[in-house]
Design a protein around this motif. Structure first.
Motif, PDB file in Angstrom:
ATOM      1  N   LEU A 144      42.767  34.226  39.793  1.00 35.26           N
ATOM      2  CA  LEU A 144      43.163  34.762  38.491  1.00 35.26           C
ATOM      3  C   LEU A 144      44.488  34.179  38.018  1.00 35.26           C
ATOM      4  CD1 LEU A 144      42.215  38.529  38.923  1.00 35.26           C
ATOM      5  CD2 LEU A 144      41.060  36.842  37.490  1.00 35.26           C
ATOM      6  N   LEU A 145      45.420  34.021  38.946  1.00 30.12           N
ATOM      7  CA  LEU A 145      46.725  33.473  38.594  1.00 30.12           C
ATOM      8  C   LEU A 145      46.598  32.071  38.007  1.00 30.12           C
ATOM      9  CD1 LEU A 145      49.875  33.397  38.757  1.00 30.12           C
ATOM     10  CD2 LEU A 145      49.579  32.436  41.054  1.00 30.12           C
ATOM     11  N   LEU A 146      45.913  31.198  38.718  1.00 29.41           N
ATOM     12  CA  LEU A 146      45.802  29.814  38.267  1.00 29.41           C
ATOM     13  C   LEU A 146      44.941  29.693  37.009  1.00 29.41           C
ATOM     14  CD1 LEU A 146      45.428  27.928  41.676  1.00 29.41           C
ATOM     15  CD2 LEU A 146      47.486  28.479  40.393  1.00 29.41           C
ATOM     16  N   GLU A 147      43.972  30.575  36.880  1.00 32.73           N
ATOM     17  CA  GLU A 147      43.124  30.552  35.687  1.00 32.73           C
ATOM     18  C   GLU A 147      43.895  31.053  34.464  1.00 32.73           C
ATOM     19  OE1 GLU A 147      38.604  31.907  34.848  1.00 32.73           O
ATOM     20  OE2 GLU A 147      39.966  33.541  35.346  1.00 32.73           O
ATOM     21  N   GLN A 148      44.660  32.142  34.641  1.00 31.36           N
ATOM     22  CA  GLN A 148      45.340  32.764  33.515  1.00 31.36           C
ATOM     23  C   GLN A 148      46.467  31.890  32.968  1.00 31.36           C
ATOM     24  OE1 GLN A 148      44.794  35.560  31.812  1.00 31.36           O
ATOM     25  NE2 GLN A 148      46.615  35.301  30.533  1.00 31.36           N
ATOM     26  N   ILE A 149      47.317  31.375  33.855  1.00 32.84           N
ATOM     27  CA  ILE A 149      48.501  30.660  33.389  1.00 32.84           C
ATOM     28  C   ILE A 149      48.235  29.189  33.136  1.00 32.84           C
ATOM     29  CG2 ILE A 149      50.889  30.047  33.942  1.00 32.84           C
ATOM     30  CD1 ILE A 149      51.192  32.515  35.524  1.00 32.84           C
ATOM     31  N   PHE A 150      47.450  28.561  34.016  1.00 34.29           N
ATOM     32  CA  PHE A 150      47.329  27.113  33.929  1.00 34.29           C
ATOM     33  C   PHE A 150      45.909  26.613  33.671  1.00 34.29           C
ATOM     34  CE2 PHE A 150      51.309  27.754  36.165  1.00 34.29           C
ATOM     35  CZ  PHE A 150      52.140  26.917  35.450  1.00 34.29           C
ATOM     36  N   ALA A 151      45.038  27.530  33.293  1.00 33.37           N
ATOM     37  CA  ALA A 151      43.690  27.167  32.847  1.00 33.37           C
ATOM     38  C   ALA A 151      42.881  26.401  33.892  1.00 33.37           C
ATOM     39  CB  ALA A 151      43.768  26.351  31.556  1.00 33.37           C
ATOM     40  N   ILE A 152      43.231  26.582  35.168  1.00 28.67           N
ATOM     41  CA  ILE A 152      42.401  26.006  36.232  1.00 28.67           C
ATOM     42  C   ILE A 152      41.213  26.930  36.425  1.00 28.67           C
ATOM     43  CG2 ILE A 152      42.321  25.331  38.670  1.00 28.67           C
ATOM     44  CD1 ILE A 152      45.318  24.883  38.549  1.00 28.67           C
ATOM     45  N   PRO A 153      39.987  26.455  36.366  1.00 36.38           N
ATOM     46  CA  PRO A 153      38.817  27.322  36.512  1.00 36.38           C
ATOM     47  C   PRO A 153      38.918  28.186  37.772  1.00 36.38           C
ATOM     48  CG  PRO A 153      38.135  25.126  35.864  1.00 36.38           C
ATOM     49  CD  PRO A 153      39.610  25.048  36.144  1.00 36.38           C
ATOM     50  N   TYR A 154      38.503  29.434  37.650  1.00 38.95           N
ATOM     51  CA  TYR A 154      38.662  30.405  38.739  1.00 38.95           C
ATOM     52  C   TYR A 154      38.112  29.891  40.066  1.00 38.95           C
ATOM     53  CZ  TYR A 154      38.034  34.657  41.494  1.00 38.95           C
ATOM     54  OH  TYR A 154      38.056  35.581  42.510  1.00 38.95           O
ATOM     55  N   GLU A 155      36.887  29.388  40.049  1.00 35.20           N
ATOM     56  CA  GLU A 155      36.257  28.936  41.293  1.00 35.20           C
ATOM     57  C   GLU A 155      37.031  27.781  41.921  1.00 35.20           C
ATOM     58  OE1 GLU A 155      34.713  29.401  38.457  1.00 35.20           O
ATOM     59  OE2 GLU A 155      33.420  31.134  38.867  1.00 35.20           O
ATOM     60  N   LEU A 156      37.499  26.850  41.111  1.00 34.54           N
ATOM     61  CA  LEU A 156      38.280  25.727  41.625  1.00 34.54           C
ATOM     62  C   LEU A 156      39.601  26.217  42.203  1.00 34.54           C
ATOM     63  CD1 LEU A 156      38.779  22.699  42.015  1.00 34.54           C
ATOM     64  CD2 LEU A 156      39.643  22.610  39.653  1.00 34.54           C
ATOM     65  N   ALA A 157      40.211  27.195  41.538  1.00 37.60           N
ATOM     66  CA  ALA A 157      41.490  27.734  42.014  1.00 37.60           C
ATOM     67  C   ALA A 157      41.339  28.386  43.384  1.00 37.60           C
ATOM     68  CB  ALA A 157      42.029  28.742  41.002  1.00 37.60           C
ATOM     69  N   LEU A 198      64.288  36.804  32.311  1.00 37.49           N
ATOM     70  CA  LEU A 198      64.000  35.881  31.218  1.00 37.49           C
ATOM     71  C   LEU A 198      63.123  36.534  30.160  1.00 37.49           C
ATOM     72  CD1 LEU A 198      64.537  32.975  30.325  1.00 37.49           C
ATOM     73  CD2 LEU A 198      62.448  32.282  31.539  1.00 37.49           C
ATOM     74  N   VAL A 199      62.136  37.307  30.594  1.00 37.21           N
ATOM     75  CA  VAL A 199      61.253  38.008  29.656  1.00 37.21           C
ATOM     76  C   VAL A 199      62.030  39.043  28.847  1.00 37.21           C
ATOM     77  CG1 VAL A 199      59.320  39.633  29.486  1.00 37.21           C
ATOM     78  CG2 VAL A 199      59.145  37.618  30.975  1.00 37.21           C
ATOM     79  N   GLY A 308      57.805  31.752  28.365  1.00 38.60           N
ATOM     80  CA  GLY A 308      57.623  30.347  28.050  1.00 38.60           C
ATOM     81  C   GLY A 308      57.143  29.526  29.243  1.00 38.60           C
ATOM     82  N   GLN A 309      57.141  28.214  29.065  1.00 39.36           N
ATOM     83  CA  GLN A 309      56.622  27.309  30.078  1.00 39.36           C
ATOM     84  C   GLN A 309      57.409  27.381  31.388  1.00 39.36           C
ATOM     85  OE1 GLN A 309      53.739  25.328  29.510  1.00 39.36           O
ATOM     86  NE2 GLN A 309      53.904  25.262  31.726  1.00 39.36           N
ATOM     87  N   PHE A 310      58.740  27.507  31.272  1.00 38.83           N
ATOM     88  CA  PHE A 310      59.560  27.543  32.490  1.00 38.83           C
ATOM     89  C   PHE A 310      59.219  28.759  33.342  1.00 38.83           C
ATOM     90  CE2 PHE A 310      63.474  29.005  34.643  1.00 38.83           C
ATOM     91  CZ  PHE A 310      63.624  27.941  35.531  1.00 38.83           C
ATOM     92  N   ALA A 311      59.117  29.931  32.722  1.00 37.60           N
ATOM     93  CA  ALA A 311      58.783  31.146  33.462  1.00 37.60           C
ATOM     94  C   ALA A 311      57.404  31.043  34.097  1.00 37.60           C
ATOM     95  CB  ALA A 311      58.846  32.358  32.544  1.00 37.60           C
ATOM     96  N   SER A 312      56.487  30.409  33.362  1.00 39.47           N
ATOM     97  CA  SER A 312      55.136  30.278  33.912  1.00 39.47           C
ATOM     98  C   SER A 312      55.124  29.371  35.139  1.00 39.47           C
ATOM     99  CB  SER A 312      54.173  29.748  32.846  1.00 39.47           C
ATOM    100  OG  SER A 312      54.509  28.433  32.456  1.00 39.47           O
ATOM    101  N   TRP A 313      55.954  28.311  35.130  1.00 39.42           N
ATOM    102  CA  TRP A 313      56.039  27.434  36.305  1.00 39.42           C
ATOM    103  C   TRP A 313      56.619  28.193  37.497  1.00 39.42           C
ATOM    104  CZ3 TRP A 313      53.119  23.486  36.288  1.00 39.42           C
ATOM    105  CH2 TRP A 313      52.960  22.666  35.177  1.00 39.42           C
ATOM    106  N   VAL A 314      57.692  28.935  37.250  1.00 44.58           N
ATOM    107  CA  VAL A 314      58.314  29.712  38.333  1.00 44.58           C
ATOM    108  C   VAL A 314      57.324  30.730  38.888  1.00 44.58           C
ATOM    109  CG1 VAL A 314      60.149  31.358  38.914  1.00 44.58           C
ATOM    110  CG2 VAL A 314      60.646  29.404  37.441  1.00 44.58           C
TER     111      VAL A 314
END
Length: 479
Positions: A144-157, A198-199, A308-314
């Motif tokens: 869910l994390l990788l799918e939600q923030i970085f659009a990596i398909p759930y199964e691949l994540a 940051l939020v 933003g993008q920085f928070a999502s990377w962290v």
């Protein structure tokens, strides 16, 4: 569909770093004992980080905001309370473990020698079911994390996460898992230090409070009945989870005996801060009317929208490190339990190299099974924790009474566990999940206490003290 290759590259780079470190650590692992555990070698720093890296899970960072989103401020406090109290409560238990079974390596060493074979088999079956459920929650969280923030398909994540963790966890076992944990905790703490502040710099604390007062006033009630009930029922299953989880028993043996109470107390207090900080992201969602598609995505969703993008990377690096560290610890814990308590007694006299190889293969097999079980999203992370909590609560008192009271016998422990699981799940499916956990705990306590008073047993503590000694032949016959 185009894949986000940059995001995938970040995960692969982080995973590669873990694998390289694990490879170097594994070069120093020369015995099955060091692969399974590490008797008395960890001091305060590595002992505390080894605990935090396991106990700060995907549930801690993802499910805590889920609880806060549903139950408000008291939900955030309750989730933080239940996990912190459980670790602190293990401190006196760990001290007692060193007194009565100082040469053991796993929780199975205790349960298989304190009680009879039927108890031991039941315990192994249920602990394996619990651990695979815990693996599922981490796999789901990672997907869910990788799918939600970085659009990596759930199964691949899910596949990506498990493959990386299986690779580094299988190399050096316990030594690799605890060695890498030190660095993972630093990455995890970056989430609570960077993302919530940051939020809130973007939204403003006053605006969030005013928004909650207008849009979700019930969530500001510190006496919300659902939250109060969750706090105490949650503490029941969290204590049960810690007490029966082989991961905590491994670390109890691994830390220096004289530092055990300090390490577990420090880890419990430190853990309290993490879910409390990430749960505050749910307040932003409530106060601004932002709603993710799934409630267990609220933390990464808010981090992305307002940080933003920085928070999502962290958030990605820290939370994925938490997921990886917990999956690795669970894999090692379950593989160690299987090798020490199931495989070794049936394959005695083999070489250390043989047992280590068997442990590595077992780690890979368990990891693959966990991967497959995580692909369908059956329950949310919080729902899965409560479902497993019925099992956790059933074992609290057979373990506590078994360590401190010689009057409890095998029949009392067995009846308590069976009746608690049956009664707990009957309540879970007819009344409610948390009610099922409470019923399970109370049945377990009453049967253990009542049966032991009515038909007291006289257990000889010397039996446990001899476990793990070279001259001791493991005997799990009925006692």
């Amino acid at each position: 569909m185009d894949l986000p290759w940059v995001s995938i590259g970040v995960i692969l780079a982080l995973g590669a770093a873990f694998i390289v470190v694990s490879w170097f650590i594994s070069k120093k692992v020369s015995s099955a004992d060091s692969y399974i555990s590490s008797h008395g070698r960890l001091g305060v720093a590595f002992g505390t980080t080894a605990l935090l890296a396991f106990w700060v899970t995907g549930n801690t960072i993802m499910a805590a905001p889920e609880a806060a989103y549903g139950m408000g401020v008291i939900g955030a406090i309750a989730y933080s309370f239940l996990g912190g109290v459980a670790v602190v409560a293990f401190a006196p238990l760990g001290k007692r473990i060193h007194q009565v079974i100082p040469h053991g390596r796993t929780v199975g060493d205790f349960y298989g020698n304190r009680y009879d074979r039927k108890n031991y088999v039941l315990f192994l079956v249920l602990v394996f079911a619990y651990v695979f459920g815990l693996l599922m929650t981490q796999g789901i969280g990672g997907g869910l994390l990788l799918e939600q923030i970085f659009a990596i398909p759930y199964e691949l994540a899910v596949i990506l996460t498990f493959i990386i963790v299986i690779a580094y966890a299988s190399m050096g076992g316990f030594s690799s898992v605890t060695g890498i944990a030190f660095f993972q905790v630093i990455l995890i703490l970056a989430v609570i230090v960077v993302v919530p502040p940051l939020v809130y710099l973007q939204t403003g604390t006053a605006a969030v409070y005013q928004g909650m007062a207008e849009l979700a006033p019930a969530q500001l009630d510190l006496l919300l009945p659902a939250g109060i009930f969750f706090m105490f029922a949650g503490a029941m299953f969290a204590v049960g989870e810690v007490f029966m989880d082989n991961t905590f028993w491994q670390r109890a043996y691994a830390v220096k005996k004289e530092k055990l109470v300090s390490i577990f107390t420090l880890a419990g207090v430190g853990w309290f801060v993490v879910p409390l900080a990430t749960a505050t992201l749910a307040f932003v969602a409530l106060g601004t009317g932002q709603a993710p598609e799934q409630v267990n995505q609220v933390a990464p969703y808010i981090a992305t929208v307002y940080g933003g993008q920085f928070a999502s990377w962290v958030f990605l690096v820290g939370v994925w490190s938490a997921l990886a560290s917990t999956i690795a610890a669970v894999l090692n814990s379950l593989a160690s339990l299987f090798i020490n308590d199931v495989y070794m007694p049936r394959r005695p006299g083999r070489t250390d190299k043989h047992y280590m190889r068997a442990a590595q293969v077992t780690t890979v097999v368990i990891g693959v099974i966990g991967l497959v079980m995580s692909l369908p999203q059956l329950l949310t992370m919080l729902q899965m924790l409560i479902f497993l909590g019925v099992i956790n609560a059933a074992f609290v008192f057979p373990i506590v009474f078994g360590l401190f009271w010689k009057k409890i016998g095998s029949n009392a422990a067995f009846a308590a566990t069976v009746l608690a699981v049956i009664g707990g799940y009957a309540t879970y499916f007819t009344v409610g999940g948390l009610q099922g956990v409470v019923v399970s705990g109370w049945i377990s306590f009453l049967v253990c206490w009542g049966w032991s008073l009515a038909r007291p047993h006289q257990f000889q503590w010397s039996r446990l003290y001899r476990v793990g000694l070279d001259e001791f032949a493991l005997d799990r016959s009925a006692k």
